[in-house]
Design a protein around this motif. Structure first.
Motif, mmCIF file in Angstrom:
data_model
loop_
_atom_site.group_PDB
_atom_site.id
_atom_site.type_symbol
_atom_site.label_atom_id
_atom_site.label_comp_id
_atom_site.label_asym_id
_atom_site.label_seq_id
_atom_site.Cartn_x
_atom_site.Cartn_y
_atom_site.Cartn_z
ATOM 1 N N LYS A 273 0.839 -1.195 0.000
ATOM 2 C CA LYS A 273 0.000 0.000 0.000
ATOM 3 C C LYS A 273 0.874 1.244 0.000
ATOM 4 C CE LYS A 273 -0.244 0.296 5.062
ATOM 5 N NZ LYS A 273 -1.124 0.359 6.239
ATOM 6 N N ASP A 274 0.246 2.382 -0.280
ATOM 7 C CA ASP A 274 0.945 3.658 -0.105
ATOM 8 C C ASP A 274 1.093 3.946 1.377
ATOM 9 O OD1 ASP A 274 1.155 4.026 -2.803
ATOM 10 O OD2 ASP A 274 -0.557 5.371 -2.977
ATOM 11 N N CYS A 275 2.242 4.440 1.757
ATOM 12 C CA CYS A 275 2.540 4.653 3.179
ATOM 13 C C CYS A 275 2.580 6.144 3.514
ATOM 14 C CB CYS A 275 3.896 4.043 3.526
ATOM 15 S SG CYS A 275 3.967 2.257 3.357
ATOM 16 N N VAL A 276 2.361 6.420 4.785
ATOM 17 C CA VAL A 276 2.657 7.748 5.323
ATOM 18 C C VAL A 276 4.118 7.692 5.751
ATOM 19 C CG1 VAL A 276 2.133 9.433 7.105
ATOM 20 C CG2 VAL A 276 0.277 8.068 6.093
ATOM 21 N N LYS A 284 13.004 2.284 8.710
ATOM 22 C CA LYS A 284 12.722 0.855 8.625
ATOM 23 C C LYS A 284 12.819 0.365 7.183
ATOM 24 C CE LYS A 284 9.208 -2.567 9.940
ATOM 25 N NZ LYS A 284 7.903 -2.770 10.605
ATOM 26 N N ALA A 285 12.247 1.126 6.250
ATOM 27 C CA ALA A 285 12.222 0.711 4.849
ATOM 28 C C ALA A 285 13.613 0.703 4.229
ATOM 29 C CB ALA A 285 11.289 1.629 4.055
ATOM 30 N N VAL A 286 14.399 1.730 4.499
ATOM 31 C CA VAL A 286 15.737 1.823 3.903
ATOM 32 C C VAL A 286 16.638 0.706 4.441
ATOM 33 C CG1 VAL A 286 17.810 3.245 3.712
ATOM 34 C CG2 VAL A 286 15.549 4.278 3.423
ATOM 35 N N ILE A 287 16.556 0.437 5.733
ATOM 36 C CA ILE A 287 17.351 -0.652 6.307
ATOM 37 C C ILE A 287 16.913 -1.988 5.712
ATOM 38 C CG2 ILE A 287 17.816 -1.931 8.442
ATOM 39 C CD1 ILE A 287 17.742 0.775 9.900
ATOM 40 N N TRP A 288 15.582 -2.166 5.570
ATOM 41 C CA TRP A 288 15.068 -3.397 4.954
ATOM 42 C C TRP A 288 15.610 -3.557 3.535
ATOM 43 C CZ3 TRP A 288 12.071 -3.633 0.492
ATOM 44 C CH2 TRP A 288 11.582 -4.900 0.153
ATOM 45 N N ASN A 307 12.446 -0.809 -7.892
ATOM 46 C CA ASN A 307 12.243 -2.230 -8.186
ATOM 47 C C ASN A 307 11.859 -3.050 -6.964
ATOM 48 O OD1 ASN A 307 12.934 -1.737 -10.853
ATOM 49 N ND2 ASN A 307 15.098 -2.292 -10.559
ATOM 50 N N ASN A 308 11.779 -2.391 -5.818
ATOM 51 C CA ASN A 308 11.495 -3.142 -4.581
ATOM 52 C C ASN A 308 10.386 -2.491 -3.750
ATOM 53 O OD1 ASN A 308 13.699 -5.414 -4.244
ATOM 54 N ND2 ASN A 308 14.737 -3.618 -5.102
ATOM 55 N N GLY A 309 9.401 -1.934 -4.460
ATOM 56 C CA GLY A 309 8.201 -1.447 -3.784
ATOM 57 C C GLY A 309 8.342 -0.120 -3.090
ATOM 58 N N MET A 310 9.436 0.626 -3.329
ATOM 59 C CA MET A 310 9.666 1.870 -2.606
ATOM 60 C C MET A 310 9.722 3.090 -3.529
ATOM 61 S SD MET A 310 12.327 0.313 0.220
ATOM 62 C CE MET A 310 13.039 1.887 0.637
ATOM 63 N N ALA A 311 9.051 2.967 -4.693
ATOM 64 C CA ALA A 311 9.012 4.088 -5.634
ATOM 65 C C ALA A 311 8.316 5.299 -5.028
ATOM 66 C CB ALA A 311 8.311 3.656 -6.924
ATOM 67 N N GLN A 312 7.267 5.047 -4.233
ATOM 68 C CA GLN A 312 6.544 6.159 -3.604
ATOM 69 C C GLN A 312 7.483 6.963 -2.708
ATOM 70 O OE1 GLN A 312 3.858 5.095 -0.519
ATOM 71 N NE2 GLN A 312 2.989 7.161 -0.312
ATOM 72 N N LEU A 313 8.325 6.278 -1.938
ATOM 73 C CA LEU A 313 9.278 6.963 -1.063
ATOM 74 C C LEU A 313 10.260 7.787 -1.888
ATOM 75 C CD1 LEU A 313 10.683 7.562 1.612
ATOM 76 C CD2 LEU A 313 11.849 5.351 1.424
ATOM 77 N N ALA A 314 10.787 7.184 -2.953
ATOM 78 C CA ALA A 314 11.746 7.896 -3.803
ATOM 79 C C ALA A 314 11.122 9.149 -4.399
ATOM 80 C CB ALA A 314 12.239 6.966 -4.902
ATOM 81 N N THR A 315 9.850 9.059 -4.798
ATOM 82 C CA THR A 315 9.160 10.195 -5.420
ATOM 83 C C THR A 315 8.862 11.299 -4.415
ATOM 84 O OG1 THR A 315 8.153 8.725 -7.059
ATOM 85 C CG2 THR A 315 7.117 10.884 -6.726
#
Length: 641
Positions: A273-276, A284-288, A307-315
């Protein structure tokens, strides 16, 4: 409404069966009890009997408590209820403390108006040649009553439901089974050691469970999180019998937050899902991501994120290299060689305050060795750096001493008395009485007072030696011997008021600037959690009346059983090779816990080995993320009131 449903479907898309999650065990248990009550009332209204499949163990206890309350306060009747229990140890006498007959009477049947003729529990007293016919008749009785209306289940750490261990078939019926070694280890506390746990049990089969009109599997606490994830999100496999429940249309998993914590929607929510993206979630996400790709944080690229589900964070928060640097710095700032704070320095990027330069510190140790096992290096460092360190051993730890060791110490005292021409007659009488007691001692029978005293003194002497080695003066070594520890061996009374008041008195005496307490709730005996709750309640009360508590920080340590995740760690204390050796020597003072402790849990390593392995694993994890390479790291999380 459709949008909400779509979002929920997306969030739970890794989950292969229905899951309901509640804030805590009690809330969830009340929900389950109310569902059972609704069925009973609906059946009663139709003049029909309700057929319940019941479970034992810690998981359903609060469900039964709520059913008893509904009976006593709201008139819920069990007169038309028929019950079939999942299982029973074999062999097992029904009047034995560990029998499920005794469990059900104590936790439900003796408190409601059920007709005991309607109660069915597998018979642990049968001759083995009678078991096949008994099991066949058990199945026939369930069928004759129209099948189970509700079957409640727990889940074992092997993934067993009932006692259907790995390898059980999905169509299996009621039968005699051999228990998994892990299942027996988990039951060892109730039997006074694994060697006393029966190797077999009679259990309803997976096929029997499947016939229930409703199946409710309950799981509480972090210890069950790993197996819950396998059962809910894993492939169907005989290796995890609970995964068979994915084939049922009538099943629901009911979990508390801790038991659900490893599910994808909680552990790695960015995958579903999209995260806050707050600070904690980003860390947590970056370490993962770094651990998943086995790359240092500063080498992660935009493609890695996308490529690992974190495009929203990058954007939203990019560019990604800025994210990497920020998280790298945050982790680096957890590392400190000054667990009591570094005097006369800028503490804005350090985990502990620089002032006061000399702190009042207290280390609470649930058992007499948790201090040096879990944070021995930090303990020694605090004393070396001049802080006024106290240690408080919350329990005597007398349960974890072998009987033969206690006898050996009694023999030593007798011989010493004789060598000094003292009258040893009284000691010899106590020794003979103790030997007589041990010859007739039953599994899980509490030790008598003399034996508990000797075992407690053994552990007290060891803890004193370890604390002195760490650099503490005797007046800073406190043996609390909290009453709950021995009371729980002889009484079912649950009351910690005297323990709380004793803890309050010690805290008022020391007035610490920092407290270290065990936050390792994976302790298989639950002592760590009880001890932490006592400290927390004491501090909660003190914070209402004592101003000094506002400047008191509470740090949690782990290490005896599990370690904190890297994203959780707020203070990481690195140890040099020499400090690792000093910590090992402190642990070695606890000779009664070498080489094989009475209750080792499911980790066969000696405590000093697992302690060193865990701290070196933490150091490697930091190094793999691109930080400095240390010999070992002890980790802490600050408790937020």
């Amino acid at each position: 409404m459709n949008t909400i449903r779509l979002n929920l479907l997306e969030e739970t898309r890794f989950e292969k069966l229905p899951v309901s999650i509640y804030k805590d065990e009690m809330t969830a248990s009340i929900k389950v009890a109310n569902r059972i009550a609704v069925v009973i009332k609906e059946k009663d209204a139709k003049g029909e009997k309700t057929v319940l499949g019941l479970a034992t163990g810690a998981t359903p206890v609060n469900v039964y408590k709520e059913l008893i309350r509904l009976h006593k306060e709201e008139g819920l009747s069990f007169k038309k209820v028929i019950t079939f229990n999942l299982d029973e140890y074999y062999p097992m006498k029904p009047d034995a403390t560990q029998s499920y007959v005794a469990f059900m009477k104590e936790n439900l049947f003796d408190h409601v108006d059920i007709d005991m003729m309607n109660v069915h529990i597998p018979n642990g007293e049968l001759a083995e040649e009678q078991i096949f016919d008994f099991c066949a008749n058990y199945e026939k009785k369930i069928t004759a009553h129209g099948g189970l209306d509700i079957q409640i289940l727990g889940i074992g750490r092997t993934g067993h439901i009932g006692f259907n261990e790995p390898g059980s078939a999905p169509n299996s019926g009621t039968r005699l089974v051999t228990l998994n070694d892990l299942t027996r280890r988990d039951a060892s506390r109730d039997f006074g050691g694994k060697e006393n746990v029966p190797k077999k049990a009679i259990t309803m089969g997976v096929g029997t469970i499947f016939k229930a009109k409703q199946i409710i599997l309950m799981a509480w606490n972090q210890k069950k999180a790993s197996i819950v994830k396998k059962a809910v999100e894993g492939g169907i496999s005989a290796d995890v019998p609970a995964t068979y429940l994915q084939l049922s249309d009538n099943v629901e998993f009911i979990l508390d937050i801790d038991a659900a914590s490893n599910l994808t929607r909680f552990a790695t929510p960015w995958l579903v899902k999209d995260c806050v993206w707050n600070s904690a979630m980003i860390k947590k996400a970056v370490i993962w991501l770094a651990k998943t790709l086995n790359k240092p944080i500063l080498k992660l690229t935009e493609s890695d994120y996308n490529n690992n589900g974190m495009a929203q964070l990058a954007t939203e928060k990019g560019p990604v290299y800025d994210i990497n640097i920020d998280i790298f710095n945050k982790i680096q700032h957890t590392i400190t060689g000054w667990p009591g704070g570094k005097p006369n320095s800028d503490d804005s990027q350090r985990p502990e305050r620089s002032e006061p330069a000399k702190k009042q510190s207290v280390v609470f140790s649930p058992h007499p060795d948790d201090d040096v096992i879990s944070m021995g290096g930090t303990f020694i460092r605090l004393a070396d750096q001049g802080h006024n360190v106290h240690v408080a051993y919350q329990t005597s730890g007398n349960t974890a001493v072998w009987d033969e060791d206690a006898l050996r110490f009694m023999e030593f005292n007798i011989d010493f008395s004789k060598s000094q021409n003292h009258n040893a007659a009284e000691l010899e009488k106590i020794y003979k009485d103790t030997c007589s007691f041990l010859r007739g001692k039953k599994p899980n029978q509490p030790d008598n007072l003399e034996l508990r005293t000797v075992k407690g003194l053994i552990r007290k002497g060891e803890a004193t030696a370890a604390a002195r080695f760490a650099g503490l003066p005797d007046q800073n070594i406190h043996f609390m011997d909290l009453p709950f520890y021995d009371r729980g061996k002889t009484s079912k009374k649950v009351d910690f008021e005297d323990d709380i008041k004793q803890t309050i008195a010690l805290l008022q005496e020391i007035r610490p600037h920092q407290i270290f307490a065990a936050g390792d709730f994976a302790d298989p005996h639950g002592t760590h959690k009880v001890c932490f709750n006592i400290i927390l309640e004491a501090l909660t009360r003190l914070r209402k009346t004592d101003p000094w508590t506002k400047d008191c920080w509470l740090w949690l340590y782990r290490g005896a059983w599990h370690e904190f995740e890297i994203d959780e760690i707020e203070m990481a204390v690195p140890l040099s090779p020499n400090e690792v050796i000093r910590k090992r020597q402190a642990i070695f003072k606890h000779q009664s816990q070498k080489d094989i402790p009475v209750f080792p849990g499911d980790d066969a390593r000696e405590f000093w080995v697992r302690a060193e392995d865990r701290t070196s694993e933490t150091a490697r994890a930091y190094n793999n993320l691109g930080l400095a390479e240390y010999e070992a790291i002890e980790a802490f999380v600050r408790y937020k009131f």
